[in-house]
Design a protein around this motif. Structure first.
Motif, PDB file in Angstrom:
ATOM      1  N   LEU A 279      49.173  29.232  49.086  1.00  0.00           N
ATOM      2  CA  LEU A 279      47.804  28.957  48.669  1.00  0.00           C
ATOM      3  C   LEU A 279      46.817  29.790  49.480  1.00  0.00           C
ATOM      4  N   LEU A 280      46.988  29.802  50.805  1.00  0.00           N
ATOM      5  CA  LEU A 280      46.105  30.602  51.659  1.00  0.00           C
ATOM      6  C   LEU A 280      46.214  32.078  51.307  1.00  0.00           C
ATOM      7  N   ILE A 281      47.447  32.551  51.079  1.00  0.00           N
ATOM      8  CA  ILE A 281      47.636  33.969  50.731  1.00  0.00           C
ATOM      9  C   ILE A 281      46.947  34.295  49.414  1.00  0.00           C
ATOM     10  N   ALA A 282      47.059  33.395  48.442  1.00  0.00           N
ATOM     11  CA  ALA A 282      46.378  33.618  47.153  1.00  0.00           C
ATOM     12  C   ALA A 282      44.867  33.662  47.338  1.00  0.00           C
ATOM     13  N   GLN A 283      44.321  32.807  48.200  1.00  0.00           N
ATOM     14  CA  GLN A 283      42.882  32.800  48.472  1.00  0.00           C
ATOM     15  C   GLN A 283      42.447  34.089  49.154  1.00  0.00           C
ATOM     16  N   VAL A 284      43.255  34.547  50.104  1.00  0.00           N
ATOM     17  CA  VAL A 284      42.927  35.791  50.809  1.00  0.00           C
ATOM     18  C   VAL A 284      42.967  36.973  49.848  1.00  0.00           C
ATOM     19  N   LYS A 285      43.915  36.968  48.926  1.00  0.00           N
ATOM     20  CA  LYS A 285      43.980  38.044  47.925  1.00  0.00           C
ATOM     21  C   LYS A 285      42.679  38.126  47.134  1.00  0.00           C
ATOM     22  N   PHE A 601      20.398  44.150  42.352  1.00  0.00           N
ATOM     23  CA  PHE A 601      21.585  44.417  43.169  1.00  0.00           C
ATOM     24  C   PHE A 601      21.938  43.248  44.074  1.00  0.00           C
ATOM     25  N   SER A 602      20.976  42.803  44.879  1.00  0.00           N
ATOM     26  CA  SER A 602      21.264  41.827  45.927  1.00  0.00           C
ATOM     27  C   SER A 602      21.557  40.438  45.360  1.00  0.00           C
ATOM     28  N   VAL A 603      20.665  39.948  44.505  1.00  0.00           N
ATOM     29  CA  VAL A 603      20.856  38.604  43.935  1.00  0.00           C
ATOM     30  C   VAL A 603      22.152  38.551  43.129  1.00  0.00           C
ATOM     31  N   THR A 604      22.396  39.585  42.312  1.00  0.00           N
ATOM     32  CA  THR A 604      23.609  39.624  41.494  1.00  0.00           C
ATOM     33  C   THR A 604      24.849  39.752  42.367  1.00  0.00           C
ATOM     34  N   GLY A 605      24.757  40.531  43.446  1.00  0.00           N
ATOM     35  CA  GLY A 605      25.905  40.729  44.332  1.00  0.00           C
ATOM     36  C   GLY A 605      26.362  39.434  44.960  1.00  0.00           C
ATOM     37  N   LEU A 606      25.414  38.649  45.440  1.00  0.00           N
ATOM     38  CA  LEU A 606      25.771  37.355  46.040  1.00  0.00           C
ATOM     39  C   LEU A 606      26.337  36.401  44.990  1.00  0.00           C
ATOM     40  N   GLU A 607      25.723  36.412  43.806  1.00  0.00           N
ATOM     41  CA  GLU A 607      26.196  35.558  42.715  1.00  0.00           C
ATOM     42  C   GLU A 607      27.626  35.934  42.319  1.00  0.00           C
ATOM     43  N   PHE A 608      27.900  37.231  42.208  1.00  0.00           N
ATOM     44  CA  PHE A 608      29.237  37.710  41.844  1.00  0.00           C
ATOM     45  C   PHE A 608      30.262  37.312  42.901  1.00  0.00           C
ATOM     46  N   ALA A 609      29.924  37.536  44.174  1.00  0.00           N
ATOM     47  CA  ALA A 609      30.855  37.240  45.259  1.00  0.00           C
ATOM     48  C   ALA A 609      31.205  35.758  45.286  1.00  0.00           C
ATOM     49  N   ALA A 613      35.062  34.041  44.684  1.00  0.00           N
ATOM     50  CA  ALA A 613      35.648  33.656  45.968  1.00  0.00           C
ATOM     51  C   ALA A 613      36.198  32.243  45.914  1.00  0.00           C
ATOM     52  N   PRO A 614      37.270  31.957  46.672  1.00  0.00           N
ATOM     53  CA  PRO A 614      37.754  30.581  46.790  1.00  0.00           C
ATOM     54  C   PRO A 614      36.679  29.674  47.369  1.00  0.00           C
ATOM     55  N   SER A 615      36.792  28.389  47.068  1.00  0.00           N
ATOM     56  CA  SER A 615      35.741  27.449  47.456  1.00  0.00           C
ATOM     57  C   SER A 615      35.547  27.357  48.960  1.00  0.00           C
ATOM     58  N   ASN A 616      36.626  27.540  49.743  1.00  0.00           N
ATOM     59  CA  ASN A 616      36.521  27.397  51.201  1.00  0.00           C
ATOM     60  C   ASN A 616      36.300  28.722  51.914  1.00  0.00           C
ATOM     61  N   ASP A 677      39.055  33.340  37.657  1.00  0.00           N
ATOM     62  CA  ASP A 677      38.532  31.996  37.910  1.00  0.00           C
ATOM     63  C   ASP A 677      39.257  31.446  39.133  1.00  0.00           C
ATOM     64  N   PRO A 678      38.632  31.489  40.320  1.00  0.00           N
ATOM     65  CA  PRO A 678      39.328  31.070  41.555  1.00  0.00           C
ATOM     66  C   PRO A 678      39.848  29.644  41.508  1.00  0.00           C
ATOM     67  N   THR A 679      39.126  28.735  40.834  1.00  0.00           N
ATOM     68  CA  THR A 679      39.555  27.330  40.820  1.00  0.00           C
ATOM     69  C   THR A 679      40.902  27.166  40.112  1.00  0.00           C
ATOM     70  N   LYS A 680      41.123  27.927  39.038  1.00  0.00           N
ATOM     71  CA  LYS A 680      42.395  27.847  38.320  1.00  0.00           C
ATOM     72  C   LYS A 680      43.540  28.374  39.169  1.00  0.00           C
ATOM     73  N   ILE A 681      43.292  29.472  39.863  1.00  0.00           N
ATOM     74  CA  ILE A 681      44.336  30.054  40.716  1.00  0.00           C
ATOM     75  C   ILE A 681      44.673  29.112  41.863  1.00  0.00           C
ATOM     76  N   GLU A 682      43.634  28.517  42.465  1.00  0.00           N
ATOM     77  CA  GLU A 682      43.859  27.576  43.565  1.00  0.00           C
ATOM     78  C   GLU A 682      44.647  26.359  43.083  1.00  0.00           C
ATOM     79  N   ALA A 683      44.294  25.863  41.904  1.00  0.00           N
ATOM     80  CA  ALA A 683      45.001  24.708  41.356  1.00  0.00           C
ATOM     81  C   ALA A 683      46.460  25.041  41.070  1.00  0.00           C
ATOM     82  N   GLN A 684      46.709  26.234  40.578  1.00  0.00           N
ATOM     83  CA  GLN A 684      48.061  26.676  40.263  1.00  0.00           C
ATOM     84  C   GLN A 684      48.936  26.727  41.510  1.00  0.00           C
ATOM     85  N   PHE A 685      48.412  27.330  42.568  1.00  0.00           N
ATOM     86  CA  PHE A 685      49.193  27.463  43.796  1.00  0.00           C
ATOM     87  C   PHE A 685      49.263  26.150  44.568  1.00  0.00           C
TER      88      PHE A 685
END
Length: 733
Positions: A279-285, A601-609, A613-616, A677-685
């Motif tokens: 799970l941690l490795i998937a989050q780091v990826k 650039f800035s507002v969209t960049g933070l929103e995209f990141a 990103a994983p929740s934690n 979708d990070p939440t789906k990947i986290e749930a899977q692992f």
């Protein structure tokens, strides 16, 4: 003790309109801190240039080094807060460091401290520079260290059911940031423009730094006063450190087993499986994928942060008279926060919906590409403005050339031959422009009046032609050979009157000026200047002249001068350096483009990141984002030092070209990026990870043990209670 705990709990849970009282202390603290930081930063590059006497390139280098440090230290602050001290103590301790830095900067800007014999000659400049550098290092450590803590600490004050209030808090929090930066960028340049000093009058940088220092003291006191109302969470360990350790182990493990019989892994991060769960490795990826896209981003910040350095220096050579008000060069930076307040709601409510209606797939990464392109266009606009400014600037002498001009103080026309130049001078006038002399030359003023012209290479001089018996002769005076500082005007008087004259303008003295003598230069601000000319303190003449920005004048008081109501009409102004003619309003298009680019650039960049990103691990990407700002300022240092371009417009074009190249690279990277979708990947692992199941099993066993212990304790209490009842019965019997 129980009563005290209840009182403390009530104090912490106290609310106003559904909001914890503690957040008001945090919002006021942030407003004061941002006022302190941006107020100091607004005048910093001018302080370097005009107070420490550094050239444009070195002032820019130190400015961007400081900004880079301010964006490197948040990583340190986040680690300290999450791993050791907690957010509250980290904010308090580093705010003390921050306050000390602001106080040191204010002390170092007291110019009388470095005067020698009260004549304004710098003496202890080394001490002054040392104090400034210490102050800036402390400020960088303080402001950067608390940057990742304050907003998160504010979020900690809300409970889980207060999601709506928490969202509103963050809106108010960022509003306080913009309000603090906007007000300080308006106010501190006004404070800087004041004249202050004990022995000599200079621009008041000590006041411009002192007020931000006072606001930082207020910020610290307000934050500490609310101490008893805060919800303080204990340090939980820093996820950034854990991510770095996981990445480091994967890299080390991969190189340790290169060329071995170990089976190949699908992803290089899979080499961390021997130590870390899937799970941690998937989050780091997921984090690494976003951080890879961050690589081109520093180039945007390299351009954006030059608003406070190169663009401010550009404004010093422009006309800031807007009619109803006069804008200082460092106040032009306020255009950015003002436009942000307009652009953010306009872009969100008008531009993006229109694009959506056109059914264009304007993804976050495409928006960021457009933002970078707009920033490049902003520097093209800055280059075009600079080309126009350069046309109006005087051509100062090179190191091998001397320049001279001539003033005729004889009451008759005079034929002058200076080297190869021949011209006629009317009484009490000067030739139109300076003449260049690259070697020994002669000045001929008549049949028997020839004199050598000896000039200092790299300097300007004025030859005042006076009557010496039957022949005219020159008297030489040194002129300034650079644009007057900070948009002021360098003014001096030439006295051709038959007696000593005393000249003042406001509270600025030119001193006593002897016959056929020249006064020292006095820096006079833009606007209507009222000069008062006195003769032995008996007679006085008022002479008014409307001054622009950055000019130099020699005012001739001719031998025919007489005191009276019309005395000012006989005074002749000679322009040595023309005033700035390109208006500061021409900087608005470049500010418009850079701000539009920032919003996209800035507002969209933070929103995209955050969406990728994983929740934690949101904080990890926040640290990475701040790191791109720091690297961007380092790029400015490298390019400014390595390019060594003689023309400023060429440097602007170079930066614009570099960003356009990076923009193309980023567009290619964005094209091949796949949104997840990070939440789906986290749930899977989380379902598949046996280690997590083992942890849950151990936790269940521990809970069972805890329940058994509690059950035994309950039996013991019940047994004790039964024994007590039996004893009471025996006693009654």
């Amino acid at each position: 003790s129980a009563d005290k705990d209840i009182k403390k709990s009530k104090k912490k849970n106290a609310t106003v309109c559904g909001y914890p009282i503690s957040i008001f202390f945090i919002v006021v603290n942030e407003f004061c801190e941002r006022f302190s930081y941006y107020g100091m930063r607004a005048v910093l590059v001018l302080y370097f240039k005009y107070f420490l006497r550094w050239d444009d390139d070195f002032a820019t280098t130190i400015y961007h080094t400081f900004v880079a440090l301010c964006y490197l230290t948040p990583i340190l602050g986040a680690i300290v807060a999450d791993s050791w001290l907690g957010k509250f103590k980290t904010i308090v301790y580093l705010s003390i460091v921050y306050t000390l830095g602001q106080v040191v900067m204010a002390i170092s800007a007291i110019h009388d401290m470095i005067d020698k014999n009260m004549d304004g000659t710098p003496d202890n400049m080394t001490l002054h520079v040392a104090l400034s550098m210490v102050g800036l290092i402390l400020i960088a450590l303080g402001t950067g260290g608390i940057k990742p803590c304050v907003a998160a600490f504010g979020g900690d004050q809300f409970q889980e059911h207060q999601e709506k209030q928490r969202s509103t808090f963050f809106s108010i929090f960022y509003l306080s940031i913009n309000a603090g930066s906007l007000l300080s960028t308006i106010i501190t340049p006004i404070l800087r423009a004041q004249e202050c000093g004990i022995h000599t009058q200079q621009k008041c940088y000590s006041l411009a730094f002192g007020v931000p220092a006072a606001l930082m003291v207020v910020a610290l006191i307000v934050f500490i006063v609310g101490s008893g109302m805060y919800t303080k969470t204990a340090p939980q360990g820093n996820i950034l450190v854990k991510v770095c350790k996981c990445i480091g182990f994967a890299i080390k493990n991969r190189f340790r087993h290169r060329g071995s019989e170990y089976p190949k892994r699908t992803h290089w991060m899979d080499w961390a499986e021997e130590k870390y769960n899937k799970l941690l490795i998937a989050q780091v990826k997921m984090v690494v994928r976003v951080l890879f896209l961050y690589i081109p981003l520093p180039m945007f910040w390299a351009l954006f942060d030059q608003q406070g350095s190169r663009w401010t220096l550009q404004a010093t050579t422009m006309d800031g008279n807007f009619g109803i008000l006069t804008i200082q060069p460092d106040q032009m930076q306020t255009v950015n926060p003002i436009l942000i307040l307009v652009f953010v709601p306009f872009v969100d409510s008008v531009i993006y919906p229109l694009i959506a209606k056109c059914k264009l797939n304007f993804t976050p990464l495409k928006r960021m590409t457009v933002g970078m392109f707009l920033a490049a266009l902003a520097f093209v606009a800055a280059a075009l403005v600079q080309i126009q400014i350069d046309k109006t600037l005087p051509q100062f002498p090179s190191s091998t050339v001397g320049q001279a001009k001539f003033i005729n103080m004889i009451n008759r026309p005079l034929d002058v031959e200076a080297g190869t130049n021949k011209f006629n001078l009317q009484p009490f006038t000067a030739n139109e422009d300076y003449l260049n002399f690259d070697g020994p030359s002669e000045l001929t003023l008549g049949p028997n009046a020839t004199y050598p012209i000896r000039l200092v290479d790299g300097n300007r001089s004025t030859g005042v032609i006076v009557q010496d018996g039957a022949q005219p002769m020159p008297i030489w005076f040194m002129d300034i050979n650079s644009k007057p500082e900070q948009g002021a005007n360098a003014i001096r008087f030439l006295n051709g009157f038959s007696s000593v004259l005393n000249v003042t303008v406001g509270n600025l003295p030119f001193g006593d000026i002897g016959t056929n003598n020249m006064s020292n230069y006095v820096a006079v601000p833009q606007g209507l200047a009222r000069f008062q000319i006195k003769n032995d303190g008996v007679q006085a003449c008022n002479y008014d002249y409307n001054l622009g920005f950055g000019s130099s004048f020699t005012f001739i008081i001719p031998p025919t001068f007489t005191f009276g109501p019309e005395c000012g009409k006989s005074i002749r102004p000679v322009i040595d350096i023309n005033p700035n003619t390109i208006h500061m309003a021409w900087q608005i298009p470049q500010y418009f483009l850079i701000t539009a680019g920032e919003v996209i650039f800035s507002v969209t960049g933070l929103e995209f990141a955050y969406s990728q990103a994983p929740s934690n691990m949101k904080s990890v990407l926040q640290a990475g984002w701040l790191l791109t700002v720091a690297v961007g300022n380092i790029i400015v240092l490298i390019v400014a030092e390595a390019a060594t371009l003689s023309d400023q417009w060429a440097e602007y074009i170079l930066f614009a070209s570099l960003l356009l190249v990076v923009c193309v690279v980023f567009a290619v990277m964005a094209h091949f990026y796949t949104y997840i979708d990070p939440t789906k990947i986290e749930a899977q692992f989380a379902e598949k990870d046996p280690e997590d199941k083992e942890k849950e099993k151990r936790k269940s066993v521990e809970m069972t043990k805890k329940d058994l212990v509690e059950h035994c304790n309950e039996d013991r209490r019940s047994s004790d209670s039964s024994s007590d009842e039996e004893e009471n019965k025996q006693t009654k019997i």
